[in-house]
Design a protein around this motif. Structure first.
Motif, PDB file in Angstrom:
ATOM      1  N   ILE A   1       0.848  -1.183   0.000  1.00  0.00           N
ATOM      2  CA  ILE A   1       0.000   0.000   0.000  1.00  0.00           C
ATOM      3  C   ILE A   1       0.890   1.241   0.000  1.00  0.00           C
ATOM      4  O   ILE A   1       1.892   1.299   0.722  1.00  0.00           O
ATOM      5  N   THR A   2       0.531   2.217  -0.824  1.00  0.00           N
ATOM      6  CA  THR A   2       1.291   3.457  -0.880  1.00  0.00           C
ATOM      7  C   THR A   2       0.794   4.433   0.183  1.00  0.00           C
ATOM      8  O   THR A   2      -0.200   4.180   0.885  1.00  0.00           O
ATOM      9  N   TRP A   3       1.467   5.556   0.257  1.00  0.00           N
ATOM     10  CA  TRP A   3       1.107   6.561   1.264  1.00  0.00           C
ATOM     11  C   TRP A   3      -0.320   7.055   1.061  1.00  0.00           C
ATOM     12  O   TRP A   3      -1.001   7.463   2.014  1.00  0.00           O
ATOM     13  N   ASN A   4      -0.796   7.029  -0.198  1.00  0.00           N
ATOM     14  CA  ASN A   4      -2.142   7.545  -0.498  1.00  0.00           C
ATOM     15  C   ASN A   4      -3.122   6.415  -0.816  1.00  0.00           C
ATOM     16  O   ASN A   4      -4.076   6.609  -1.571  1.00  0.00           O
ATOM     17  N   ASP A   5      -2.865   5.237  -0.245  1.00  0.00           N
ATOM     18  CA  ASP A   5      -3.812   4.124  -0.252  1.00  0.00           C
ATOM     19  C   ASP A   5      -3.979   3.403  -1.592  1.00  0.00           C
ATOM     20  O   ASP A   5      -5.003   2.732  -1.798  1.00  0.00           O
ATOM     21  N   GLU A   6      -3.060   3.508  -2.494  1.00  0.00           N
ATOM     22  CA  GLU A   6      -3.067   2.622  -3.655  1.00  0.00           C
ATOM     23  C   GLU A   6      -2.613   1.245  -3.173  1.00  0.00           C
ATOM     24  O   GLU A   6      -1.625   1.149  -2.451  1.00  0.00           O
ATOM     25  N   ARG A   7      -3.328   0.192  -3.632  1.00  0.00           N
ATOM     26  CA  ARG A   7      -3.062  -1.147  -3.101  1.00  0.00           C
ATOM     27  C   ARG A   7      -2.819  -2.134  -4.230  1.00  0.00           C
ATOM     28  O   ARG A   7      -3.438  -2.061  -5.292  1.00  0.00           O
ATOM     29  N   THR A   8      -1.952  -3.071  -3.962  1.00  0.00           N
ATOM     30  CA  THR A   8      -1.651  -4.148  -4.904  1.00  0.00           C
ATOM     31  C   THR A   8      -1.582  -5.452  -4.122  1.00  0.00           C
ATOM     32  O   THR A   8      -1.001  -5.489  -3.033  1.00  0.00           O
ATOM     33  N   TYR A   9      -2.159  -6.505  -4.678  1.00  0.00           N
ATOM     34  CA  TYR A   9      -2.122  -7.837  -4.066  1.00  0.00           C
ATOM     35  C   TYR A   9      -1.440  -8.799  -5.029  1.00  0.00           C
ATOM     36  O   TYR A   9      -1.472  -8.621  -6.245  1.00  0.00           O
ATOM     37  N   ASN A  10      -0.880  -9.850  -4.474  1.00  0.00           N
ATOM     38  CA  ASN A  10      -0.095 -10.769  -5.288  1.00  0.00           C
ATOM     39  C   ASN A  10      -0.982 -11.578  -6.226  1.00  0.00           C
ATOM     40  O   ASN A  10      -0.738 -11.624  -7.417  1.00  0.00           O
ATOM     41  N   THR A  11      -1.976 -12.213  -5.704  1.00  0.00           N
ATOM     42  CA  THR A  11      -2.794 -13.094  -6.521  1.00  0.00           C
ATOM     43  C   THR A  11      -4.271 -12.821  -6.270  1.00  0.00           C
ATOM     44  O   THR A  11      -4.639 -12.186  -5.298  1.00  0.00           O
ATOM     45  N   ASP A  12      -5.075 -13.350  -7.157  1.00  0.00           N
ATOM     46  CA  ASP A  12      -6.507 -13.156  -6.980  1.00  0.00           C
ATOM     47  C   ASP A  12      -6.983 -13.787  -5.673  1.00  0.00           C
ATOM     48  O   ASP A  12      -7.883 -13.275  -5.017  1.00  0.00           O
ATOM     49  N   SER A  13      -6.334 -14.916  -5.301  1.00  0.00           N
ATOM     50  CA  SER A  13      -6.726 -15.582  -4.068  1.00  0.00           C
ATOM     51  C   SER A  13      -6.469 -14.692  -2.861  1.00  0.00           C
ATOM     52  O   SER A  13      -7.281 -14.573  -1.961  1.00  0.00           O
ATOM     53  N   MET A  14      -5.325 -14.011  -2.860  1.00  0.00           N
ATOM     54  CA  MET A  14      -5.015 -13.121  -1.753  1.00  0.00           C
ATOM     55  C   MET A  14      -5.911 -11.898  -1.784  1.00  0.00           C
ATOM     56  O   MET A  14      -6.359 -11.408  -0.756  1.00  0.00           O
ATOM     57  N   LYS A  15      -6.194 -11.393  -2.956  1.00  0.00           N
ATOM     58  CA  LYS A  15      -7.018 -10.200  -3.050  1.00  0.00           C
ATOM     59  C   LYS A  15      -8.402 -10.452  -2.488  1.00  0.00           C
ATOM     60  O   LYS A  15      -9.008  -9.581  -1.887  1.00  0.00           O
TER      61      LYS A  15
END
Length: 123
Positions: free
Chosen positions: A51-65
């Motif tokens: 997660i960035t300082w301004n709440d942009e988010r990235t997840y590894n896989t669809d399962s984790m997301k």
């Protein structure tokens, strides 16, 4: 300089939830990208989410997301990883990491690391 301390791990059963916390120190922490990685015995360190300082988010896989949610509270210098519907394959040491700049998924590109917190999921 940023110092990171994880907490919230434990032994749970399949289907349970856990919320991990990453407490940061240092005035720069709110400006850093914060990531969670995990490492199971005998396996390489694996990117989970960031997660960035301004709440942009990235997840590894669809399962984790679908099961994990990363968040942060800059007022508290903290980041979190809510993990739902855990399964035994999620068993690992979970580590918090931080870096200046954008989200990257390669562990070696993160400058600051905590010691990790153990998550064990029994079937």
């Amino acid at each position: 300089q940023v110092h990171l301390v994880e907490s919230g791990g434990g032994l749970v059963q399949a289907g349970d939830s856990l919320k991990l916390s990453c407490q940061g120190s240092g005035r720069a922490f709110p400006t850093y990208t914060v990531a969670w990685f995990r490492q199971a015995p005998g396996k390489e360190r694996e990117f989970v989410a960031a997660i960035t300082w301004n709440d942009e988010r990235t997840y590894n896989t669809d399962s984790m997301k679908g099961r994990f949610t990363i968040s942060r509270d800059n007022a508290k210098n903290a980041a979190y990883l809510q993990m739902d519907n855990l399964n035994p394959e999620d068993t690992a040491i979970y580590l918090c990491a931080a870096r200046a700049g954008r989200i990257l998924t390669t562990a070696s590109l993160y400058n600051y690391w905590g010691q990790g917190t153990q998550v064990t999921v029994s079937s």
